[in-house]
Design a protein around this motif. Structure first.
Motif, short mmCIF file in Angstrom:
data_model
loop_
_atom_site.label_atom_id
_atom_site.label_comp_id
_atom_site.label_asym_id
_atom_site.label_seq_id
_atom_site.Cartn_x
_atom_site.Cartn_y
_atom_site.Cartn_z
N HIS A 51 0.83 -1.21 0.00
CA HIS A 51 0.00 0.00 0.00
C HIS A 51 0.86 1.26 0.00
O HIS A 51 0.82 2.04 -0.93
CB HIS A 51 -0.94 -0.02 1.22
CG HIS A 51 -1.67 1.27 1.43
ND1 HIS A 51 -1.79 1.85 2.67
CD2 HIS A 51 -2.30 2.11 0.57
CE1 HIS A 51 -2.49 2.97 2.56
NE2 HIS A 51 -2.81 3.15 1.31
N MET A 52 1.67 1.44 1.07
CA MET A 52 2.44 2.68 1.14
C MET A 52 3.88 2.46 1.58
O MET A 52 4.56 3.39 2.01
CB MET A 52 1.75 3.70 2.05
CG MET A 52 2.10 5.13 1.70
SD MET A 52 1.28 6.38 2.73
CE MET A 52 -0.29 6.51 1.92
N ARG A 84 -0.75 -7.63 10.17
CA ARG A 84 -1.47 -6.34 10.09
C ARG A 84 -0.44 -5.22 10.02
O ARG A 84 0.43 -5.11 10.88
CB ARG A 84 -2.36 -6.17 11.31
CG ARG A 84 -3.13 -4.85 11.33
CD ARG A 84 -3.96 -4.71 12.59
NE ARG A 84 -5.01 -5.70 12.67
CZ ARG A 84 -5.37 -6.34 13.78
NH1 ARG A 84 -4.74 -6.10 14.91
NH2 ARG A 84 -6.34 -7.22 13.76
N PRO A 86 1.62 -1.91 10.39
CA PRO A 86 1.68 -0.98 11.52
C PRO A 86 1.13 0.40 11.18
O PRO A 86 0.84 1.18 12.07
CB PRO A 86 3.18 -0.90 11.83
CG PRO A 86 3.86 -1.23 10.54
CD PRO A 86 2.96 -2.25 9.89
N TRP A 87 1.02 0.71 9.90
CA TRP A 87 0.53 2.05 9.54
C TRP A 87 -0.99 2.06 9.38
O TRP A 87 -1.69 2.48 10.27
CB TRP A 87 1.20 2.53 8.25
CG TRP A 87 2.67 2.85 8.40
CD1 TRP A 87 3.43 2.64 9.52
CD2 TRP A 87 3.54 3.42 7.42
NE1 TRP A 87 4.72 3.04 9.27
CE2 TRP A 87 4.82 3.53 8.01
CE3 TRP A 87 3.35 3.83 6.11
CZ2 TRP A 87 5.91 4.04 7.30
CZ3 TRP A 87 4.43 4.35 5.41
CH2 TRP A 87 5.70 4.45 6.01
N HIS A 88 -1.48 1.61 8.27
CA HIS A 88 -2.90 1.79 7.97
C HIS A 88 -3.73 0.56 8.27
O HIS A 88 -4.89 0.50 7.90
CB HIS A 88 -3.07 2.23 6.52
CG HIS A 88 -2.29 3.47 6.18
ND1 HIS A 88 -1.04 3.42 5.61
CD2 HIS A 88 -2.55 4.77 6.41
CE1 HIS A 88 -0.58 4.65 5.46
NE2 HIS A 88 -1.46 5.49 5.95
N ARG A 89 -3.13 -0.40 8.92
CA ARG A 89 -3.85 -1.60 9.41
C ARG A 89 -4.37 -2.49 8.27
O ARG A 89 -5.31 -3.23 8.46
CB ARG A 89 -5.01 -1.22 10.32
CG ARG A 89 -4.67 -0.24 11.44
CD ARG A 89 -3.61 -0.79 12.40
NE ARG A 89 -3.66 -0.10 13.68
CZ ARG A 89 -2.81 0.85 14.07
NH1 ARG A 89 -1.82 1.20 13.29
NH2 ARG A 89 -2.93 1.41 15.25
#
Lengths: 138, 382
Positions: A51-52, A84, A86-89
């Protein structure tokens, strides 16, 4: 060179090095890979959230609620096989690399893990995640 | 069989993650004071007693918080090495954010200020916020000159807020005024003295969601009723941002204070074009200046005087759809970069600049507009 007929693999520690549900981050061929031992399995995933770009394996290993189309229908599943972010779950199924609930077509790269005696090895990147899932289920 | 060398990764992410920009001003970074005795010790005994009774985060809610984040609101990788909560250690934030991303300046926005929203004791509010400001100045601004602070002031009492602004305006590193948005019309004359002071002292007024929206007494309620879940709460924050911007415009704040700058941090911005269109249409159709006292189109006021931070950058499946929004809000003027570190929905500067924002806007959003907005930033940039 790899021995004929055997997959290339990298020793990443002994069984005792792996505390339950705690990622051990290793560098294999220039890739940061998180290896984790859950209640009954080992998983290895690329330490990178598609994702990021977060270091995914600084997140948690857990169950999670099963996908459902019923509001407030909370049932746990995916026994200790979810990482999961750590940032956006964002949650990823470590057996297949797919997003839980298939909320995106992006995937986390997953790797074979082999236990040989007391030694733990990370093998090649898994290619056909769907097939892996079927194999795990069976 | 080939055996590779295996190296343990270092404990944290110290790889170079600087985006392709000449500077980087992060306009929304969150510090956290975990030892509240540091604040309490600066307060009178009477006021400190109020703090004990009310709690420092979300005290006096109308019911137990119904919109708690299901897995916690903080970044899981931002716990400090000694087990401290994310944002509690300026050294660790430097190590995780300032250094690897090449941050030129980080504007600290203390969400703990929001605790005062439901307090009825306005003296305690003033003392608590002053204690919070002084603690952050002492612990964070002294730790690294790249840290800048939005000082927090009372949303309940403009006189007290002005006194606090005047007390701290000249402290090096103080760059903005943080007002926890209360359930009031921000354009109302009762707050105009604060805006006058902000304009005079060249300190932008910054607003940020408090977490109390739709939940805490005296925080803004959402239209449509109480939300039931965290996602609803998170999505609806845009709603309170819209209401506040419209309130400032129609309350005549920009007419009265044409040099005042407002920063809306973390409310999103993809809603801004439709709000501007609707404001302009109503302004034109209802008689313009004659009816509302506004002498120029609301969209012009917003583009001149309101700034919006980028995080959480909306993520349409087709990213080109955002280009229309960038165009409509004149993003090169109105958007400021923010990461929201160390909260769970933080944006990564490297990804935002190198992959999500159009190349021609990068320098403006990374630092150009921020330097113009925060007149007291005092950073060395081209």
């Amino acid at each position: 060179m790899p021995e004929r007929g055997k997959p290339e693999r990298t020793r990443v520690g002994t069984l005792a090095d792996f505390a339950p549900d705690t990622f051990r981050i290793v560098q294999v061929d220039g890739n940061s890979i998180g290896v984790v031992r859950t209640r009954d399995r080992f998983f290895a995933v690329l330490n990178y959230c598609p994702h990021m770009g977060a270091e995914l394996c600084r997140g948690t290993v857990s169950d999670t609620t099963l996908p459902t189309n019923i509001p407030f229908d909370y049932r746990l599943g995916y026994e200790r096989s979810v990482v999961r972010c750590p940032w956006h779950r964002w949650e990823w199924d470590m057996t297949t690399g797919e997003a839980i609930g298939k909320t995106t077509s992006m995937r986390v790269a997953t790797y074979h893990v082999e236990v040989d005696g007391d030694d733990v090895y990370v093998g090649q990147r898994r290619k056909n995640s769907a097939a892996v899932r079927e194999a795990v289920a069976s | 069989m080939v055996m590779h060398n295996v190296a343990e990764a270092t404990e944290t992410s110290q790889t170079d993650r600087r985006p392709l920009t000449q500077g980087l001003i992060d306009c929304d970074v969150h510090p956290l004071i975990t030892d509240m005795s540091k604040v309490r010790n600066r307060m009178s005994k009477r006021a400190a007693r109020r703090l004990e009774v009310l709690g420092h985060i979300g005290g006096a809610a109308r019911e137990p918080n119904r919109v708690l984040h299901p897995t916690g609101p903080l970044r899981l990788d931002a716990m400090t090495p000694s087990g401290g909560l994310p944002g509690s250690d300026p050294e660790f934030t430097r190590h995780e954010l300032l250094d690897p991303y090449g941050v030129t300046a980080a504007v600290l926005v203390p969400v703990q200020a929001a605790a005062v929203l439901p307090w009825g004791d306005e003296v305690a509010v003033g003392e608590y916020l002053a204690g919070l400001n002084d603690t952050l100045i002492e612990e964070w601004l002294s730790a690294d000159t790249r840290y800048k602070l939005a000082i927090s002031v009372s949303p309940h009492d403009a006189k007290s807020a002005v006194r606090e602004v005047e007390r701290l305006a000249d402290v090096p590193g103080v760059v903005a005024i943080n007002i926890p948005l209360a359930e009031v019309h921000p354009g109302r004359p009762a707050l105009h003295d604060l805006y006058a002071a902000a304009e005079e002292l060249e300190l932008p007024v910054l607003m940020h969601p408090t977490g109390g929206e739709g939940n805490l007494l005296d925080a803004p309620n959402f239209a449509g009723g109480l939300v039931r879940t965290y996602p609803e709460h998170h999505i609806m924050l845009a709603q309170s941002g819209q209401a506040a911007v419209a309130g400032f415009v129609l309350g005549g704040v920009f007419e009265r204070f044409p040099r005042l700058k407002l920063v809306f941090a973390e409310f999103g911005f993809s809603w801004v074009p439709s709000l501007m269109w609707r404001l302009d249409a109503n302004w034109e159709r209802t008689g313009g200046a004659e009816v509302t006292g506004l002498t120029r189109p609301p969209s012009e006021m917003i583009k001149d005087q309101v700034r919006f931070t980028t995080q959480p950058l909306d993520e349409p499946a087709d990213r080109r759809q955002l280009d229309a929004v960038f165009d409509a809000v004149e993003a090169g003027r109105t958007l400021l970069f923010s990461s929201d570190y160390p909260h769970w929905d933080a944006d990564d500067p490297l990804v935002i600049f190198n992959k999500r924002l159009p190349e021609p806007l990068r320098e403006r959003i990374a630092w150009g507009s921020a330097v113009e907005t925060f007149g007291r930033l005092d950073v060395d940039l081209p």
